[in-house]
Scaffold this motif. Structure first.
Motif, PDB file in Angstrom:
ATOM      1  N   LEU A  68      52.703 -39.261 -26.482  1.00  0.00           N
ATOM      2  CA  LEU A  68      51.601 -38.910 -25.585  1.00  0.00           C
ATOM      3  C   LEU A  68      50.764 -40.130 -25.231  1.00  0.00           C
ATOM      4  CD1 LEU A  68      50.250 -35.552 -27.099  1.00  0.00           C
ATOM      5  CD2 LEU A  68      51.294 -35.846 -24.850  1.00  0.00           C
ATOM      6  N   HIS A  71      52.698 -42.773 -23.146  1.00  0.00           N
ATOM      7  CA  HIS A  71      52.810 -42.349 -21.748  1.00  0.00           C
ATOM      8  C   HIS A  71      51.479 -42.539 -21.017  1.00  0.00           C
ATOM      9  CE1 HIS A  71      54.656 -40.029 -18.448  1.00  0.00           C
ATOM     10  NE2 HIS A  71      53.426 -39.605 -18.241  1.00  0.00           N
ATOM     11  N   THR A  72      50.373 -42.228 -21.686  1.00  0.00           N
ATOM     12  CA  THR A  72      49.057 -42.410 -21.064  1.00  0.00           C
ATOM     13  C   THR A  72      48.794 -43.885 -20.779  1.00  0.00           C
ATOM     14  OG1 THR A  72      48.243 -40.470 -22.261  1.00  0.00           O
ATOM     15  CG2 THR A  72      46.601 -41.952 -21.326  1.00  0.00           C
ATOM     16  N   GLU A 453      53.501 -33.935 -16.899  1.00  0.00           N
ATOM     17  CA  GLU A 453      52.315 -34.783 -16.824  1.00  0.00           C
ATOM     18  C   GLU A 453      51.135 -34.041 -16.208  1.00  0.00           C
ATOM     19  OE1 GLU A 453      51.756 -38.350 -13.982  1.00  0.00           O
ATOM     20  OE2 GLU A 453      52.707 -39.168 -15.772  1.00  0.00           O
ATOM     21  N   LEU A 457      50.299 -32.439 -20.228  1.00  0.00           N
ATOM     22  CA  LEU A 457      49.736 -33.631 -20.841  1.00  0.00           C
ATOM     23  C   LEU A 457      48.216 -33.580 -21.035  1.00  0.00           C
ATOM     24  CD1 LEU A 457      50.059 -36.547 -21.888  1.00  0.00           C
ATOM     25  CD2 LEU A 457      49.906 -37.329 -19.522  1.00  0.00           C
TER      26      LEU A 457
END
Length: 594
Positions: A68, A71-72, A453, A457
């Motif tokens: 997580l 990806h951010t 996303e 997310l």
């Protein structure tokens, strides 16, 4: 049953995440019931090395938490690259303009015009006869001279919108050089609005000489399976457009491109010129192309609270981050265009509750109806948008009302998580009908990643982040498993790196914002429309400096919280009462730069 199960996928993911946390951290929860549920070997060492002593739930948590945050952090790189290219490509769009205007000869609508003159542009009707022209002082682009014509059917969906908002939007469109000869305006209204008919009559009488055509359409209420909102209004207007152009569609010679925009959106004439350029540059793929553009909040952002301004920045960033060169697919936000032939091929716009996020939903529908062969193309002429506003007088009451209005808008946006269920059902259809080649295509995985996303997310990251902070406060690092301690330290560093990355992106955004605002201001000055609202971002002003530390809070309040609200509500309903966000009005006295 399948519809309900797929509709609730984001909600089920939250339940799964909660169970994962309960299973992974029984040392602080101390739940006898949960301990009885777990297998005897749950917290026993399974292997030597960093994973030794961790249960399977803890291993999954470590991996997912790191994924997580990685990806951010990666999102900031993707956004920064998109902003850099958006600035570069927008500058190219603006530089395509010529310092002279063509004189159009009364030829066929599809003829090429190559006669140059210093005289103002004189549009021609579809029949070839000149029509009265308003003063067009702005320049004409290369593509407006050298390429064949398209008809732009522009749908302006509206429900209970201020008349001044609609008038200003139409004035901006009417200032374009091709408005009288190429723009068909469709006022997509709700029949149940009491003032709809009188509003439409007023707008038609005022602007009928400014466009090739202007028509009202009224979506009737009470139709089974349909909801009131932007999607149903657009669907109703699109059916009307198809009927008007039925003859050309039947003969496969339709040159109509449909553009859907919000009632308060201001589009540059470059937007339509770029669509024509892209249409003919990729003519073989034109009938399966969908065009999207970035959105920019450059009208009243200096007047709204920082939380609202940052929320809108993040909303714009979400779409812009998918618009870099070479991306498999880009997600439209509020404004998009597609050929009428493609819209008819896929069955038009949906009007059911699933389609409340009508922009993304139409992209998904085109994607699946063409077996993944739809092509998304980026138009680097941004759509000017307003931040939501409030009728209250200035002060704390106005701030609270504006934040509440923005939350209602965010809830409507996040209600679009229903599109995850739609995509899941259509993906299962690939497997059911043995279209595994489409299912396994990289573009399909890229699309599913964007859906994750958008709809998973925000809530997942917030829950994991809050839990991580609370857990590290509750349990000393010396008492943690080394791998857990490493995971928490790594995610802390990634969050700080993401904060730095977003600040770099804000600096890039301010350059793009300045470039686009200057161009729009010049266009509005030449069109004698100084009351459309302008808001410049000045980095050294306290309100914009505060944005640089405020956006994580705004992302939580207007991103994660409404996502949680929406996906949990989907367990018992898929219907949301469509509330129109209040838009500001501008006057010559009120216009100013921040």
């Amino acid at each position: 049953m399948l519809g309900w199960l797929t509709r609730c996928l984001p909600g089920f993911s939250l339940i799964a995440l909660t169970l994962l946390l309960l299973c992974a951290f029984t040392d602080i929860i101390q739940s006898p019931l949960l301990k009885d549920f777990l297998p005897p070997s749950f917290n026993q060492p399974t292997q030597d090395g960093p994973w030794s002593g961790l249960g399977w739930a803890q291993k999954i948590f470590v991996v997912y938490a790191v994924v997580l945050h990685v990806h951010t952090f990666g999102f900031t790189f993707r956004l920064g690259w998109s902003l850099y290219r958006a600035t570069k490509d927008a500058r190219k769009v603006f530089q395509r303009r010529l310092s002279m205007s063509p004189t159009l000869t009364p030829q066929s609508p599809r003829s090429v015009c190559e006669t140059y003159s210093d005289e103002p542009l004189t549009p021609v009707s579809l029949e070839g006869s000149p029509v009265p022209s308003i003063d067009k002082k702005n320049f004409v682009t290369i593509n407006e001279i050298t390429e064949q014509e398209l008809v732009h059917a522009i749908i302006v969906p509206n429900y209970c919108e201020d008349l001044q908002t609609l008038e200003t939007t139409l004035k901006v469109l009417a200032s374009h050089p091709r408005a009288r000869s190429r723009y068909e305006i469709y006022l997509a209204m709700e029949q149940k609005e009491d003032a709809a008919a009188s509003k439409a009559s007023h707008l038609i009488s005022k602007f009928e000489q400014s466009f090739l055509e202007i028509h009202p359409t009224f979506h009737p209420s009470g139709i089974a399976g349909e909801i009131a909102g932007k999607s149903s209004n657009v669907a109703c207007a699109a059916r009307h457009i198809v009927e008007i152009h039925r003859k050309d569609l039947n003969f496969d010679c339709c040159n109509v491109v449909v553009t859907v925009m919000d009632a308060d959106t201001h589009l540059s004439r470059d937007y339509f010129t770029e669509i024509r350029r892209l249409h003919y540059a990729h003519f073989d793929e034109a009938n399966r192309s969908i065009y999207c553009c970035p959105i920019i909040f450059d009208r009243n952002s200096h007047e709204v609270p920082s939380l609202v301004r940052c929320a809108d920045l993040l909303w714009g960033f979400a779409g812009l981050s998918t618009m870099y060169p070479g991306n498999w697919i880009s997600i439209p936000t509020s404004v998009y265009s597609l050929p009428l032939s493609l819209a008819e091929e896929v069955g038009g716009w949906d009007s059911d509750p699933t389609a409340i996020g009508e922009d993304m939903h139409m992209l998904l529908k085109c994607y699946f109806e063409t077996a993944g062969n739809v092509i998304s193309r980026v138009v680097h002429s941004p759509a000017s948008q307003c931040n939501v506003s409030s009728d209250s007088s200035r002060g704390w009451r106005r701030t609270i009302d504006t934040c509440f209005a923005r939350y209602q808008q965010a809830l409507r946006h996040m209600w679009g998580a229903l599109d995850t269920g739609f995509a899941a059902r259509r993906t299962l259809g690939y497997l059911r009908f043995h279209q595994r080649c489409a299912f396994l295509h990289p573009r399909h995985f890229a699309l599913l990643l964007l859906l994750w996303e958008a709809h998973f997310l925000p809530a997942h990251l917030t829950i994991v982040m809050i839990f991580s902070v609370l857990y590290t406060l509750w349990v000393p690092a010396a008492q943690m498993h080394p791998t857990l301690a490493w995971a928490f330290t790594t995610t802390d560093l990634l969050r700080m790196s993401s904060l730095v990355g977003m600040n770099v992106c804000l600096s890039l955004y301010e350059q793009w914002h300045t470039l686009c605002l200057d161009s729009r201001m010049e266009d509005m000055r030449k069109a004698d429309l100084p009351d459309t609202g302008f808001a410049r971002r000045l980095w050294n002003k306290p309100q914009f400096l505060f944005d640089r530390i405020c956006f994580p809070v705004a992302g939580t309040i207007f991103g994660a919280v409404p996502t949680l609200h929406a996906v949990l509500a989907h367990f018992w309903t898929d219907r949301l009462v469509y509330r129109v966000s209040k838009k500001p009005t501008f006057s010559l006295e009120a216009v100013g730069l921040a």
